[in-house]
Scaffold this motif. Structure first.
Motif, mmCIF file in Angstrom:
data_model
loop_
_atom_site.group_PDB
_atom_site.id
_atom_site.type_symbol
_atom_site.label_atom_id
_atom_site.label_comp_id
_atom_site.label_asym_id
_atom_site.label_seq_id
_atom_site.Cartn_x
_atom_site.Cartn_y
_atom_site.Cartn_z
ATOM 1 N N UNK A 1 -25.949 12.523 -0.629
ATOM 2 C CA UNK A 1 -26.586 12.743 -1.911
ATOM 3 C C UNK A 1 -27.965 13.332 -1.705
ATOM 4 N N UNK A 2 -28.716 13.407 -2.791
ATOM 5 C CA UNK A 2 -30.072 13.950 -2.699
ATOM 6 C C UNK A 2 -30.922 13.406 -3.835
ATOM 7 N N UNK A 3 -32.208 13.350 -3.568
ATOM 8 C CA UNK A 3 -33.199 12.997 -4.581
ATOM 9 C C UNK A 3 -34.173 14.149 -4.667
ATOM 10 N N UNK A 4 -34.453 14.598 -5.885
ATOM 11 C CA UNK A 4 -35.381 15.720 -6.060
ATOM 12 C C UNK A 4 -36.427 15.343 -7.101
ATOM 13 N N UNK A 5 -37.609 15.914 -6.944
ATOM 14 C CA UNK A 5 -38.677 15.634 -7.894
ATOM 15 C C UNK A 5 -40.050 15.902 -7.300
ATOM 16 N N UNK A 6 -41.045 15.353 -7.933
ATOM 17 C CA UNK A 6 -42.442 15.554 -7.565
ATOM 18 C C UNK A 6 -42.709 15.103 -6.133
ATOM 19 N N UNK A 7 -43.517 15.875 -5.403
ATOM 20 C CA UNK A 7 -43.745 15.617 -3.980
ATOM 21 C C UNK A 7 -44.296 14.223 -3.725
ATOM 22 N N UNK A 8 -45.248 13.777 -4.526
ATOM 23 C CA UNK A 8 -45.838 12.456 -4.296
ATOM 24 C C UNK A 8 -44.827 11.341 -4.549
ATOM 25 N N UNK A 9 -43.911 11.565 -5.501
ATOM 26 C CA UNK A 9 -42.853 10.583 -5.758
ATOM 27 C C UNK A 9 -41.881 10.523 -4.579
ATOM 28 N N UNK B 1 -31.341 12.119 -9.158
ATOM 29 C CA UNK B 1 -30.385 11.864 -8.084
ATOM 30 C C UNK B 1 -29.182 12.762 -8.286
ATOM 31 N N UNK B 2 -28.671 13.306 -7.195
ATOM 32 C CA UNK B 2 -27.439 14.081 -7.268
ATOM 33 C C UNK B 2 -26.568 13.701 -6.077
ATOM 34 N N UNK B 3 -25.305 14.065 -6.143
ATOM 35 C CA UNK B 3 -24.365 13.626 -5.113
ATOM 36 C C UNK B 3 -23.300 14.683 -4.890
ATOM 37 N N UNK B 4 -22.839 14.776 -3.642
ATOM 38 C CA UNK B 4 -21.735 15.670 -3.318
ATOM 39 C C UNK B 4 -20.385 14.972 -3.412
ATOM 40 N N UNK B 5 -20.392 13.658 -3.635
ATOM 41 C CA UNK B 5 -19.164 12.867 -3.579
ATOM 42 C C UNK B 5 -18.100 13.364 -4.532
ATOM 43 N N UNK C 1 -25.967 8.811 -3.281
ATOM 44 C CA UNK C 1 -27.002 8.550 -4.277
ATOM 45 C C UNK C 1 -27.130 7.067 -4.599
ATOM 46 N N UNK C 2 -26.121 6.263 -4.262
ATOM 47 C CA UNK C 2 -26.205 4.831 -4.544
ATOM 48 C C UNK C 2 -27.350 4.188 -3.776
#
Length: 386
Positions: free
Chosen positions: A247-255, A232-236, A102-103
């Motif tokens: 890690x991962x980023x989630x949110x609105x499709x256009x973003x 932002x989320x992370x498996x670390x 996520x960094x």
């Protein structure tokens, strides 16, 4: 050579990059350093995760370039994770972007949304990378304090009284690092409303969500949050694989699409073995976290005893991987950190690196085995008896 970019002079080397060289030098001299400075989990990853990595690495076809958005299987696992733990429904094709930790997401997000001269709201104390990235992109940090007596609630009333016309992004982080403030549904709701009112993108950094918390939370649980917030989320920390950088980023499709434009020019996809390991981790039963937290509860009891020996004041109900302690009034936090390292070979972190509000604090990590924590306690006790 015509010189370095101006941005190099405007940002310092990351504290731990610098300080860990000093720690490594002491260790190379044979000094028995106990490192309570960083939050690098020392516990083993789940067996299933390691096996998934191994079996994939044995496949000769697994070592080529991968999709910039990760495999469909990985995004589906991330979708299921958000549904199972947070009740948040996401489209795995458009609303999820796997990251190499996520960094890197902090940089990609900032590059996607900030122009020089924009302002960024950053918690003080808070993760130093928020400030470093903001300054690297020639934007301006604008700090806000947290009320630790109210689970880390920002003083939104004070912020609202300020000129916010240039503010583009607000970083939030619950459970909060370094203080361990857990946050709440109420705080998330207020922050989302604040973002909507002021046309500010809320970026929630959520790597500690499962660790010593009442329950895992996502800001996207709040109705209407996806219009103004990303996460932002992370498996670390959650799965003991910080070196894997997943890690991962989630949110609105256009973003997400805007961030992908940046990311796809920065890397060439994540090794398939790491993706397979991440899938195995995300598919684990929630009992994994129950066992993990039991270990951290036992460690925290010992870290609290160490904090008592050092005369620190702290909150016992904090979340995450650290204990945030205020030094006695007659002491200087930096002097305490240096004395512990030089005289007792115990490394803890000075609170000042997290912002002006941290100057009278230190941070202690839970990422050491119990026998080493007991050794740290004994070293301090013995020094008092001399």
């Amino acid at each position: 050579m015509k010189g370095f970019a101006d941005r190099v002079s405007g940002v310092s080397e990351y504290y731990f990059s610098q300080k860990l060289r000093e720690v490594a030098a002491l260790i190379s001299e044979g000094k028995p350093v106990l490192n309570l400075g960083i939050g690098s989990p020392d516990l083993s990853p789940p067996t299933e995760v390691i096996q998934a990595l191994k079996s994939t690495a044995d496949n000769a076809q697994a070592h080529g370039y991968q999709n910039y958005q990760g495999t469909p299987e990985l995004r589906t696992a991330m979708m299921n994770y958000y549904q199972n733990f947070f009740g948040v429904s996401l489209n795995p094709q458009e609303q999820i972007l796997p990251l190499m930790g996520s960094k890197e997401g902090i940089m990609h997000l900032s590059m996607a949304f900030l122009n020089p001269g924009d302002e960024v709201l950053i918690p003080d104390p808070g993760y130093p990378t928020y400030t470093a990235v903001t300054e690297l992109l020639e934007a301006t940090p604008k700090y806000y304090a947290l009320d630790l007596n109210r689970k880390g609630r920002p003083d939104l009333e004070h912020l609202q009284s300020q000129d916010l016309t240039r503010v583009k992004i607000m970083w939030v982080n619950y459970p909060h690092m370094p203080t361990g403030a857990e946050g709440s549904e109420e705080i998330f709701s207020e922050i989302v409303a604040f973002g909507k009112k002021n046309d500010i993108l809320i970026l929630h950094d959520n790597p500690y969500t499962h660790l010593l918390t009442e329950r895992p939370r996502s800001i996207l649980e709040i109705p209407g949050a996806e219009e103004v917030a990303m996460e932002l989320n992370s498996l670390s920390k959650s799965y003991n694989i910080p070196g894997w950088r997943i890690g991962m980023l989630v949110g609105k499709a256009s973003f997400i699409q805007a961030v992908l434009k940046i990311k796809s020019n920065m890397d060439s996809g994540m090794f398939l073995g790491l993706q397979k390991g991440a899938i195995a981790a995300l598919n684990l039963h929630k009992t994994w976290f129950e066992d993990l937290n039991e270990a951290y509860k036992n460690r925290k009891k010992l870290v609290c005893l160490l904090a008592d020996e050092l005369g620190l004041t702290y909150a016992k109900d904090s979340s995450g991987l650290f204990l945030w302690g205020k030094v006695p009034a007659e002491q200087d936090a930096d002097e305490l950190v240096n004395r512990l390292l030089q005289e007792h070979y115990i490394f803890i972190t000075p609170g000042r690196i997290f912002g002006e509000q941290g100057k009278d604090y230190v941070r202690l990590s839970l990422c050491l085995p119990e026998f080493k924590l007991l050794e740290a306690i004994n070293r301090i006790k013995k020094s008092k008896q001399k």
